[in-house]
Design an enzyme around this catalytic site. Sequence first.
Site, mmCIF file in Angstrom:
data_model
loop_
_atom_site.group_PDB
_atom_site.id
_atom_site.type_symbol
_atom_site.label_atom_id
_atom_site.label_comp_id
_atom_site.label_asym_id
_atom_site.label_seq_id
_atom_site.Cartn_x
_atom_site.Cartn_y
_atom_site.Cartn_z
ATOM 1 N N ARG A 107 9.503 -11.614 -26.636
ATOM 2 C CA ARG A 107 8.950 -12.613 -27.607
ATOM 3 C C ARG A 107 7.496 -12.010 -28.030
ATOM 4 O O ARG A 107 6.945 -11.811 -27.079
ATOM 5 C CB ARG A 107 8.787 -14.116 -27.286
ATOM 6 C CG ARG A 107 9.981 -15.118 -27.385
ATOM 7 C CD ARG A 107 9.604 -16.304 -27.311
ATOM 8 N NE ARG A 107 8.365 -16.945 -26.454
ATOM 9 C CZ ARG A 107 8.051 -18.178 -26.344
ATOM 10 N NH1 ARG A 107 8.921 -18.996 -26.961
ATOM 11 N NH2 ARG A 107 6.979 -18.596 -25.720
ATOM 12 N N THR A 111 3.391 -14.303 -32.742
ATOM 13 C CA THR A 111 4.311 -14.978 -33.756
ATOM 14 C C THR A 111 5.440 -15.540 -33.074
ATOM 15 O O THR A 111 6.208 -16.394 -33.659
ATOM 16 C CB THR A 111 4.746 -13.813 -34.488
ATOM 17 O OG1 THR A 111 5.670 -13.081 -33.752
ATOM 18 C CG2 THR A 111 3.722 -12.830 -35.240
ATOM 19 N N ASP A 206 8.134 -14.163 -15.616
ATOM 20 C CA ASP A 206 6.852 -13.948 -14.533
ATOM 21 C C ASP A 206 7.432 -14.547 -13.264
ATOM 22 O O ASP A 206 7.057 -13.928 -12.221
ATOM 23 C CB ASP A 206 5.779 -14.439 -15.105
ATOM 24 C CG ASP A 206 5.131 -13.469 -16.076
ATOM 25 O OD1 ASP A 206 5.712 -12.228 -16.202
ATOM 26 O OD2 ASP A 206 4.205 -13.965 -16.731
HETATM 27 C C1 PRP Z 1 11.552 -15.729 -22.657
HETATM 28 C C2 PRP Z 1 13.020 -16.366 -22.020
HETATM 29 C C3 PRP Z 1 13.811 -16.115 -23.461
HETATM 30 C C4 PRP Z 1 12.708 -16.409 -24.286
HETATM 31 C C5 PRP Z 1 12.822 -17.939 -25.055
HETATM 32 O O1 PRP Z 1 11.451 -14.233 -22.543
HETATM 33 O O2 PRP Z 1 13.597 -15.663 -21.181
HETATM 34 O O3 PRP Z 1 14.312 -14.979 -23.660
HETATM 35 O O4 PRP Z 1 11.422 -16.342 -23.791
HETATM 36 O O5 PRP Z 1 12.023 -18.337 -26.232
HETATM 37 P P1 PRP Z 1 12.535 -18.330 -27.653
HETATM 38 O O6 PRP Z 1 13.479 -19.321 -27.215
HETATM 39 O O7 PRP Z 1 11.313 -18.870 -28.259
HETATM 40 O O8 PRP Z 1 12.736 -17.073 -28.051
HETATM 41 P P2 PRP Z 1 10.396 -13.499 -22.792
HETATM 42 O O9 PRP Z 1 10.067 -13.263 -24.309
HETATM 43 O O10 PRP Z 1 9.201 -14.141 -22.132
HETATM 44 O O11 PRP Z 1 10.682 -12.211 -22.207
HETATM 45 P P3 PRP Z 1 10.791 -11.953 -20.483
HETATM 46 O O12 PRP Z 1 12.259 -12.380 -20.324
HETATM 47 O O13 PRP Z 1 10.844 -10.466 -20.487
HETATM 48 O O14 PRP Z 1 9.814 -12.620 -19.630
HETATM 49 N N1 URA Z 2 9.888 -18.506 -22.392
HETATM 50 C C1 URA Z 2 9.519 -19.117 -21.088
HETATM 51 O O1 URA Z 2 9.888 -18.171 -20.183
HETATM 52 N N2 URA Z 2 9.029 -20.002 -20.875
HETATM 53 C C2 URA Z 2 8.970 -21.064 -22.049
HETATM 54 O O2 URA Z 2 8.706 -22.297 -21.769
HETATM 55 C C3 URA Z 2 9.223 -20.629 -23.160
HETATM 56 C C4 URA Z 2 9.467 -19.440 -23.362
#
Ligand code: PRP
Ligand code: URA
Length: 211
Positions: A107, A111, A206
Amino acid sequence: MPLPPLMLTVVDHPLLRRDLTILRDRTTPHGQFRRTVNDAAAILAYEALRDLPLVERSIETPLEETTGYYFQDEFVVVPVLRAGLGLVDGFVRFVPEARVGHVGMERDEATHEPRDYYAKIPPLDERTIVFVVDPMLATGGSADAAISFLKERGATRLRFVCLVAAPEGVRHLEARHPEIDIFAATLDRELDQNAYIRPGLGDAGDRIFGT
Ligand code: PRP
Ligand code: URA
């Protein structure tokens, strides 16, 4: 006009509520967090596999012939990288024969739009049931992008499995992929202005990886 009811399964089990409490607690260290994500994933798998058809085949016990039961379909588990990786071992505990594909989505912090950065998936066809796994369904953008990607590559039967779902993410998926069953350990209250789920559990990736 009132919104229609949400079409998702919130898995209700005391073990899952206990695990979710560990995950929500900000003082939980990442080792325990990671182990608990896997335990919760196994319980979610148990429910997400519940209604899948079996075929009968005759087998021999040491004493006589009897009826055996086998899954009819092939299973593919696709974690949405990075955080989805935390669910894989727990999910395949009951279906070790499942293949595992990977789709990387990140993400954008400003945005909140997903950006894909990696993909490696086994061949998919109508005999395959694809379980897309990710701890968080927030805006739904990442799940939507991962599911659309898999459909373009031949997936026709998909299920989405997460720990924490936000109403906004469920609505997003229902609008874009209305045929997909969603399984979650909880449906939380809302998204905040940073698109984090409240009360939620913070940044799942994280916390799983200790970054
Ligand atoms: C987090 C989570 C999802 C996403 C959810 O990943 O694991 O993939 O956010 O958010 P959304 O429904 O608004 O798209 P992140 O983008 O933080 O990446 P990561 O898994 O590398 O921490
Ligand atoms: N991704 C996360 O890891 N936590 C949230 O709450 C939303 C998106």
